[in-house]
Design an enzyme around this catalytic site. Structure first.
Site, PDB file in Angstrom:
ATOM      1  CB  CYS A   1      -0.857   0.056   1.257  1.00 24.70           C
ATOM      2  SG  CYS A   1      -2.017  -1.288   1.436  1.00 24.70           S
TER       3      CYS A   1
ATOM      4  CD  GLU B   1      -5.332   5.306   2.880  1.00 23.63           C
ATOM      5  OE1 GLU B   1      -4.186   5.665   3.177  1.00 23.63           O
ATOM      6  OE2 GLU B   1      -5.621   4.137   2.564  1.00 23.63           O
TER       7      GLU B   1
END
Length: 176
Positions: free
Chosen positions: A65, A112
């Site tokens: 990520c 996010e």
């Protein structure tokens, strides 16, 4: 200098730039990406986050990520971070995106707009152990069973992405 993130609206349009820790203290929506790499046998490469990460240390998650840097194109950021964190490169393709928000025990908030990418790789994994405590290849049925038995062993965002896209769908995308 602290890492800076791209703040976005709910349509992923940039609206500003912010220091990483401020974004996570205030729960500001920012651009991110998550990578799922499968091998030719259909196994997913998982990583266990380093214990000293600012949140979710020691939890298992997808391959990699990260966040694109200001003025960095998303495809460039995805390639860069996979190399930095897992020590290899492969072709990656975007397959989905989602927004999630989660508060952690240390009062940090992840909010996010995540772009999900998939790839296929059969070579040597050479992770940066400052970022990754451990890694393993795992077949999809075994992973789903493990997640059902021990949901707290996995990151919040990994659960969100599996619920949204499903591992079989991600696997099919990786093998096209």
């Amino acid at each position: 200098m602290e890492e800076r993130l791209i703040l976005v609206d709910t349509d992923d349009r940039p609206i500003g730039i912010c220091e990483k820790m401020r974004a996570h203290h205030e729960g500001l929506l920012h651009r991110a990406f998550s990578i799922f790499v499968f091998d030719s046998a259909g196994r997913l490469l998982l990583q266990q986050r380093a214990l000293n990460k600012y949140h979710s240390g020691g939890l298992w998650s997808n391959t990699c990520c990260g966040h694109p840097r200001p003025r960095e194109a998303l495809p460039d950021a995805v390639r860069r971070r996979l190399g930095e964190e897992m020590g290899f490169a492969c072709e990656l393709r975007p397959v989905d995106a989602l927004v999630y928000r989660a508060r952690f025990e240390n009062d940090l908030i992840e909010h996010e707009f995540v772009h999900i990418h998939v790839g296929r790789f059969d070579g040597t994994v050479a992770p940066d152990f400052a970022e990754v405590a451990a890694w393993r290849w795992i077949d999809v049925p075994t992973l789903l069973e493990w997640m059902a038995d021990e949901p707290s062993a996995f990151t919040v965002w990994f659960h969100c992405m599996i619920e949204r896209a499903g591992l079989p769908v991600l696997h099919r995308w990786a093998h096209r």
